[in-house]
Design a protein around this motif. Structure first.
Motif, PDB file in Angstrom:
ATOM      1  N   SER A  76       0.853  -1.191   0.000  1.00  9.44           N
ATOM      2  CA  SER A  76       0.000   0.000   0.000  1.00  9.44           C
ATOM      3  C   SER A  76       0.887   1.239   0.000  1.00  9.44           C
ATOM      4  O   SER A  76       1.967   1.245   0.590  1.00  9.44           O
ATOM      5  CB  SER A  76      -0.935   0.016   1.210  1.00  9.44           C
ATOM      6  N   THR A  77       0.420   2.269  -0.697  1.00  4.40           N
ATOM      7  CA  THR A  77       1.182   3.511  -0.772  1.00  4.40           C
ATOM      8  C   THR A  77       0.236   4.694  -0.939  1.00  4.40           C
ATOM      9  O   THR A  77      -0.863   4.557  -1.482  1.00  4.40           O
ATOM     10  CB  THR A  77       2.207   3.479  -1.922  1.00  4.40           C
ATOM     11  N   THR A  78       0.691   5.837  -0.481  1.00  6.86           N
ATOM     12  CA  THR A  78      -0.070   7.078  -0.636  1.00  6.86           C
ATOM     13  C   THR A  78       0.701   8.122  -1.441  1.00  6.86           C
ATOM     14  O   THR A  78       0.182   9.194  -1.691  1.00  6.86           O
ATOM     15  CB  THR A  78      -0.411   7.690   0.745  1.00  6.86           C
ATOM     16  N   VAL A  93       2.537  -9.634  -6.838  1.00  6.46           N
ATOM     17  CA  VAL A  93       2.303  -8.431  -6.046  1.00  6.46           C
ATOM     18  C   VAL A  93       0.938  -7.834  -6.349  1.00  6.46           C
ATOM     19  O   VAL A  93       0.406  -7.986  -7.449  1.00  6.46           O
ATOM     20  CB  VAL A  93       3.382  -7.340  -6.276  1.00  6.46           C
ATOM     21  N   MET A  94       0.406  -7.180  -5.347  1.00  6.15           N
ATOM     22  CA  MET A  94      -0.773  -6.342  -5.499  1.00  6.15           C
ATOM     23  C   MET A  94      -0.418  -5.004  -4.866  1.00  6.15           C
ATOM     24  O   MET A  94       0.037  -4.963  -3.727  1.00  6.15           O
ATOM     25  CB  MET A  94      -1.969  -6.954  -4.768  1.00  6.15           C
ATOM     26  N   ILE A  95      -0.531  -3.940  -5.631  1.00  9.31           N
ATOM     27  CA  ILE A  95      -0.277  -2.603  -5.100  1.00  9.31           C
ATOM     28  C   ILE A  95      -1.616  -1.899  -4.971  1.00  9.31           C
ATOM     29  O   ILE A  95      -2.389  -1.828  -5.930  1.00  9.31           O
ATOM     30  CB  ILE A  95       0.659  -1.785  -6.014  1.00  9.31           C
ATOM     31  N   MET A  96      -1.871  -1.376  -3.783  1.00  8.46           N
ATOM     32  CA  MET A  96      -3.082  -0.600  -3.533  1.00  8.46           C
ATOM     33  C   MET A  96      -2.684   0.860  -3.436  1.00  8.46           C
ATOM     34  O   MET A  96      -1.876   1.240  -2.582  1.00  8.46           O
ATOM     35  CB  MET A  96      -3.741  -1.071  -2.229  1.00  8.46           C
ATOM     36  N   LEU A  97      -3.212   1.665  -4.340  1.00  3.26           N
ATOM     37  CA  LEU A  97      -2.899   3.093  -4.402  1.00  3.26           C
ATOM     38  C   LEU A  97      -3.968   3.887  -3.653  1.00  3.26           C
ATOM     39  O   LEU A  97      -5.141   3.829  -4.011  1.00  3.26           O
ATOM     40  CB  LEU A  97      -2.824   3.552  -5.853  1.00  3.26           C
ATOM     41  N   PHE A  98      -3.536   4.605  -2.633  1.00  4.40           N
ATOM     42  CA  PHE A  98      -4.417   5.468  -1.858  1.00  4.40           C
ATOM     43  C   PHE A  98      -3.982   6.923  -2.017  1.00  4.40           C
ATOM     44  O   PHE A  98      -2.879   7.210  -2.480  1.00  4.40           O
ATOM     45  CB  PHE A  98      -4.350   5.115  -0.357  1.00  4.40           C
ATOM     46  N   ASP A 125     -10.833  -4.888  -0.633  1.00  7.80           N
ATOM     47  CA  ASP A 125      -9.940  -5.603  -1.545  1.00  7.80           C
ATOM     48  C   ASP A 125      -8.541  -5.737  -0.947  1.00  7.80           C
ATOM     49  O   ASP A 125      -7.921  -6.801  -1.023  1.00  7.80           O
ATOM     50  CB  ASP A 125      -9.855  -4.877  -2.899  1.00  7.80           C
ATOM     51  N   TYR A 126      -8.072  -4.663  -0.343  1.00  4.99           N
ATOM     52  CA  TYR A 126      -6.748  -4.705   0.282  1.00  4.99           C
ATOM     53  C   TYR A 126      -6.760  -5.689   1.457  1.00  4.99           C
ATOM     54  O   TYR A 126      -5.834  -6.493   1.620  1.00  4.99           O
ATOM     55  CB  TYR A 126      -6.306  -3.310   0.728  1.00  4.99           C
TER      56      TYR A 126
END
Length: 117
Positions: A6-8, A34-39, A102-103
């Motif tokens: 996760s990243t902001t 990998v799964m990247i969650m963009l916040f 989802d995350y």
């Protein structure tokens, strides 16, 4: 191994925005998924063509490499995107809208390590 990242960080600091993608690219090179969650500000990275314009100071840009990789999933926080005027049709082809559920599903996997930037 599977990594949920996760990243902001986004366009306001392209060097910090690059770090999770460098980590993801390294994991992908080693055969991981990998799964990247963009916040928050990071949702802007998923806009089609935006990553090409983001040049980090120092580290090599790995945005395109991860966005196009078949073992990488990039999810965009839907509320974060909507408040910024970003819709599904504006996203890179390997990106999709999602949310905290989802995350949570990703980090709940038995083979997952969560990494936060």
């Amino acid at each position: 191994m599977h990594y949920a990242i996760s990243t902001t960080w986004g366009g306001s600091d392209t060097t910090r925005a690059a770090i999770p993608f460098i980590f993801a690219a390294t994991a992908l090179e080693k055969g991981d998924t990998v799964m990247i969650m963009l916040f928050h500000d990071a949702v802007t990275i998923a806009v089609d063509g935006a990553a090409d314009k983001m040049i980090p100071f120092g580290p090599p840009p790995k945005f395109r490499e991860v966005l196009a990789h078949p073992n990488a999933t990039v999810m965009v926080c839907k509320p974060c995107a909507e408040v910024r005027g970003i819709s599904d049709d504006m996203l890179h082809t390997n990106c999709s809208m999602g949310g905290m559920g989802d995350y949570h599903a990703e980090v709940s996997r038995g083979d997952c390590k969560a990494v936060t930037f």
